[in-house]
Enzyme design. Structure first.
Site, mmCIF file in Angstrom:
data_model
loop_
_atom_site.group_PDB
_atom_site.id
_atom_site.type_symbol
_atom_site.label_atom_id
_atom_site.label_comp_id
_atom_site.label_asym_id
_atom_site.label_seq_id
_atom_site.Cartn_x
_atom_site.Cartn_y
_atom_site.Cartn_z
ATOM 1 N N CYS A 1 47.824 40.126 39.704
ATOM 2 C CA CYS A 1 45.983 40.108 40.477
ATOM 3 C C CYS A 1 45.583 40.238 39.046
ATOM 4 O O CYS A 1 46.121 41.253 37.771
ATOM 5 C CB CYS A 1 45.611 41.507 40.585
ATOM 6 N N HIS B 1 41.933 48.986 37.006
ATOM 7 C CA HIS B 1 42.316 47.993 37.570
ATOM 8 C C HIS B 1 43.314 48.739 38.720
ATOM 9 O O HIS B 1 43.775 49.486 39.795
ATOM 10 C CB HIS B 1 43.360 49.577 36.199
ATOM 11 N N CYS B 2 43.990 47.580 38.726
ATOM 12 C CA CYS B 2 44.626 47.051 40.434
ATOM 13 C C CYS B 2 46.480 46.671 39.556
ATOM 14 O O CYS B 2 46.567 46.328 39.090
ATOM 15 C CB CYS B 2 44.725 45.630 40.635
ATOM 16 N N CYS C 1 42.883 39.994 43.672
ATOM 17 C CA CYS C 1 43.752 39.332 44.791
ATOM 18 C C CYS C 1 43.381 40.258 46.444
ATOM 19 O O CYS C 1 41.816 40.362 45.512
ATOM 20 C CB CYS C 1 45.034 40.945 45.007
ATOM 21 N N HIS D 1 35.301 44.987 35.764
ATOM 22 C CA HIS D 1 35.237 46.825 35.371
ATOM 23 C C HIS D 1 33.879 46.631 35.893
ATOM 24 O O HIS D 1 32.778 47.900 36.383
ATOM 25 C CB HIS D 1 35.393 46.825 34.309
ATOM 26 N N HIS E 1 37.322 39.463 33.971
ATOM 27 C CA HIS E 1 38.448 41.328 34.420
ATOM 28 C C HIS E 1 37.492 42.314 33.075
ATOM 29 O O HIS E 1 37.069 42.951 34.228
ATOM 30 C CB HIS E 1 39.672 41.397 33.041
ATOM 31 N N GLU E 2 36.442 42.440 32.876
ATOM 32 C CA GLU E 2 36.241 43.127 32.001
ATOM 33 C C GLU E 2 34.804 42.885 32.932
ATOM 34 O O GLU E 2 34.477 44.329 33.262
ATOM 35 C CB GLU E 2 35.224 42.653 30.474
HETATM 36 ZN ZN LIG Z 1 41.060 46.184 32.609
HETATM 37 ZN ZN LIG Z 2 43.641 43.438 42.459
#
Ligand SMILES: [Zn+2]
Ligand SMILES: [Zn+2]
Length: 232
Positions: free
Chosen positions: A192, A186-187, A212, A180, A176-177
């Site tokens: 996701c 963000h989604c 996603c 970024h 996740h990071e």
């Molecule tokens: Zn985040």
């Molecule tokens: Zn997404």
């Protein structure tokens, strides 16, 4: 995993892709390329490098799987740096935590030039300011489209949940990071990986460990714009 820190000027990394060769390539260089093509020996264009920077106390046995999980999702080449002490300048005595923003600034400033991105890995608690909460403990923090992110295992429940659950959490937060830093915001898509966990570990547990379709598309577009347009 609070909101990523926006950068004023977004800079995205290069994704490995077929770069357009210059038409002014020197004849010898062209010859070498054609010979390589003829023998099926064209190397993949080198992927941008991403550094893992473990801070002192981080379990180094976790590193090989982290390398694998990052390289599996993103077109980067991961290298591991020697462990370093957490910088004293980031320490926040009232809560015995380290300020993630300062860690990001230090990581970005000291990152060797050959790396496009750097991921700090901490076993100590990290925090940032969120809304009116001056010091809010977090799983990770990143500069959106920037060079650095940092992840902590402190809040991921190691020893309290099964090790496999802990590892899945860690891999999701790291992916996740890193997402970024590659420019993904963000989604809202259900499950996701880029969903904002908002500090809730349950959200991390519900996420799939994958992007996603929309985020995958965005990642491709970001990589293309970084490499100067669509490949031809
Ligand atoms: Zn985040
Ligand atoms: Zn997404």
């Amino acid at each position: 995993m609070t909101g990523p820190r926006p950068l004023k000027a977004l800079e995205v990394s290069h994704r490995a892709g077929v770069r357009v060769r210059s038409r002014r390539a020197r004849p010898l260089a062209s010859l070498a390329v054609w010979l390589a093509v003829a023998y099926g020996a064209v190397a993949q264009p080198s992927r941008p490098r991403l550094a893992l920077q473990p801070f002192d106390g981080f379990d180094l046995e976790l590193i090989p799987e982290l390398v694998r999980t990052i390289e599996q999702l993103y077109a980067v080449q991961v290298e591991v740096l020697a462990p370093q002490d957490l910088p004293g300048t980031a320490y926040y005595p009232p809560r015995s935590r380290y300020r993630a923003d300062r860690l990001l600034d230090g990581l970005a400033a000291e990152c060797p030039e050959r790396f496009a991105k750097i991921v700090g890995l901490s076993a100590r608690d990290i925090s940032t300011t969120k809304g009116r909460t001056q010091d809010w403990g977090i799983f990770g923090l990143a500069d959106l489209g920037g060079r650095a992110c940092v992840v902590s295992t402190w809040r991921l429940g190691r020893g309290k949940v099964e090790e496999s659950r802990f590892l899945e959490r860690l891999h999701k937060v790291v992916r996740h990071e890193v997402g970024h830093t590659l420019g993904l915001d963000h989604c809202v898509a259900r499950h996701c990986l880029m969903q904002d966990a908002g500090g809730a570990i349950e959200t991390v547990d519900r996420q799939r460990n994958d992007l996603c379709d929309s985020c995958r598309g965005a990642l491709g577009a970001l990589a293309q714009s970084a490499s100067g347009g669509p490949d031809r």
